[in-house]
Design a protein around this motif. Structure first.
Motif, PDB file in Angstrom:
ATOM      1  N   TYR A  96      -7.440   1.522  -2.599  1.00 55.66           N
ATOM      2  CA  TYR A  96      -6.396   0.523  -2.863  1.00 55.66           C
ATOM      3  C   TYR A  96      -6.992  -0.882  -2.920  1.00 55.66           C
ATOM      4  O   TYR A  96      -6.695  -1.664  -3.825  1.00 55.66           O
ATOM      5  CB  TYR A  96      -5.338   0.606  -1.766  1.00 55.66           C
TER       6      TYR A  96
ATOM      7  N   PHE B 188       0.833  -1.204   0.000  1.00 53.41           N
ATOM      8  CA  PHE B 188       0.000   0.000   0.000  1.00 53.41           C
ATOM      9  C   PHE B 188       0.867   1.254   0.000  1.00 53.41           C
ATOM     10  O   PHE B 188       0.632   2.187  -0.779  1.00 53.41           O
ATOM     11  CB  PHE B 188      -0.928  -0.002   1.218  1.00 53.41           C
TER      12      PHE B 188
ATOM     13  N   GLU C  13      -7.105   3.702   1.520  1.00 56.46           N
ATOM     14  CA  GLU C  13      -6.956   2.249   1.633  1.00 56.46           C
ATOM     15  C   GLU C  13      -8.128   1.523   0.979  1.00 56.46           C
ATOM     16  O   GLU C  13      -7.955   0.455   0.390  1.00 56.46           O
ATOM     17  CB  GLU C  13      -6.822   1.840   3.099  1.00 56.46           C
TER      18      GLU C  13
ATOM     19  N   ILE D 241      -2.266   4.150  -6.795  1.00 52.97           N
ATOM     20  CA  ILE D 241      -3.634   4.056  -6.276  1.00 52.97           C
ATOM     21  C   ILE D 241      -4.548   5.008  -7.027  1.00 52.97           C
ATOM     22  O   ILE D 241      -5.610   4.614  -7.529  1.00 52.97           O
ATOM     23  CB  ILE D 241      -3.667   4.352  -4.764  1.00 52.97           C
TER      24      ILE D 241
END
Length: 331
Positions: A327, A12, A324, A21
């Protein structure tokens, strides 16, 4: 933190540093993206299953606004209509769903959805509504959390777990995994075994009387304000662990109960737990025969018009970060 979690965190960070991303997010392919939530709130405050919390309320608001700004939001009715056309999807569509019917869906999520004029679908486990039920996974988590220092061997396996305070959440998740995929024992049998192994923790559990789930008045208010209500079966049993008659009772009766309570037609169902090993072809055939139009799994993926409408993919949200979440969906 497990090795897998550390690796995901590293990937990440690298993807963020190199701009992957945002690039992938801007170029998502057309299809139907379904974002599934369970509980909204602060997981560390609960005595029960912390893994069932998707995020807190502030994070939820940021996420749904981001989804609204980047997708064409549709309802489950509109989704069924898309599948009836049998044509390639030309846009990035999105749905927001909730499983189980926890009370925070009403107190925390519903006001945010109304504020931003966003429809979501709430799948209710009908025997939990208007009750003080503690579902089996919350019971398991509570007992194991109160059995620190002891060991537990999962029935039918050679898996022996030490219940240590520093990683109890991860241990609970691992034990839950074996319970959910068991072919030899039902969730009820597994829960009974845990209660028998840890009687003192079970005594503490019996003293708990939480108000975990919403009631029918709340469900009606949500429905009357534009939210969609769907079935999550009667008791949240894992369907693949039941015979055909047991599955039919769970699938058919829950639909009838919601229709009677809310004076509406229920056309959607989400399979409890929803992983591929938790429902089967029998489940799908019963769902079709009960006149549901859509069935939802909890397997991740992008839905295309060629995908079976009774096994639709959903992304289970388990992060407080918008980036996130992007992602998880995009990479």
């Amino acid at each position: 933190m497990s090795l897998k979690a550390k690796a995901k965190k590293l990937f990440f960070v690298l993807a963020d540093v190199f701009g992957l991303i945002e690039k992938r997010w801007r170029n998502l392919e057309p299809g139907v993206y379904i974002f599934n939530y369970h509980r909204i709130g602060e997981s560390q405050k609960t005595l029960f299953d912390r893994a069932i919390f998707s995020c807190d309320a502030a994070s939820f608001e940021k996420q749904v606004v981001d989804i609204k700004n980047n997708f064409t939001l549709i309802t489950t009715k509109e989704l069924a209509e898309l599948y009836e056309k049998n044509q390639s999807f030309d846009k990035r569509y999105a749905l927001i769903t909730f499983d189980d019917g926890y009370i925070d869906n009403y107190t925390d999520a519903f006001p945010i959805l109304k504020k931003h004029q966003i429809n979501a679908t709430f799948f209710l486990t009908t025997n939990f509504v208007d009750s003080n039920t503690i579902p089996w996974w919350d019971q398991v988590a509570f007992i194991l959390r109160h059995a620190i220092g002891k060991k537990y061997q999962v029935p039918g396996t050679d898996k022996l777990f030490k219940l240590a305070n520093h990683d109890i959440d991860r241990t609970i998740r691992q034990i839950m995994f074996y319970i959910k995929q068991s072919k030899a024992f039902s969730t009820s049998e597994m829960l009974a075994d845990i209660k028998q192994r840890f009687p003192s923790a079970n005594d503490l559990l019996n003293q708990q009387h939480p108000n975990l789930f919403l009631n029918w008045t709340m469900a009606k208010e949500m429905h009357d304000n534009g939210m969609t209500i769907g079935s999550h079966t009667l008791n949240h049993f894992i369907l693949a662990q039941l015979n055909e008659a047991g599955q039919r009772e769970e699938i058919e009766r829950s639909k009838t109960l919601i229709e009677e309570r809310l004076n509406t037609t229920i056309e959607t169902i989400a399979y409890p737990v929803g992983r591929h090993y938790c429902f089967n072809d029998t489940s799908v055939e019963i769902v079709k025969n009960c006149n549901y139009k859509i069935g939802f799994s909890n397997e991740p993926g992008i839905n295309q018009f060629t995908h079976c409408r009774y096994k639709l993919y959903r992304y289970s949200v388990a992060t407080s970060s918008v980036k996130e979440l992007r992602y998880d969906i995009g990479l």
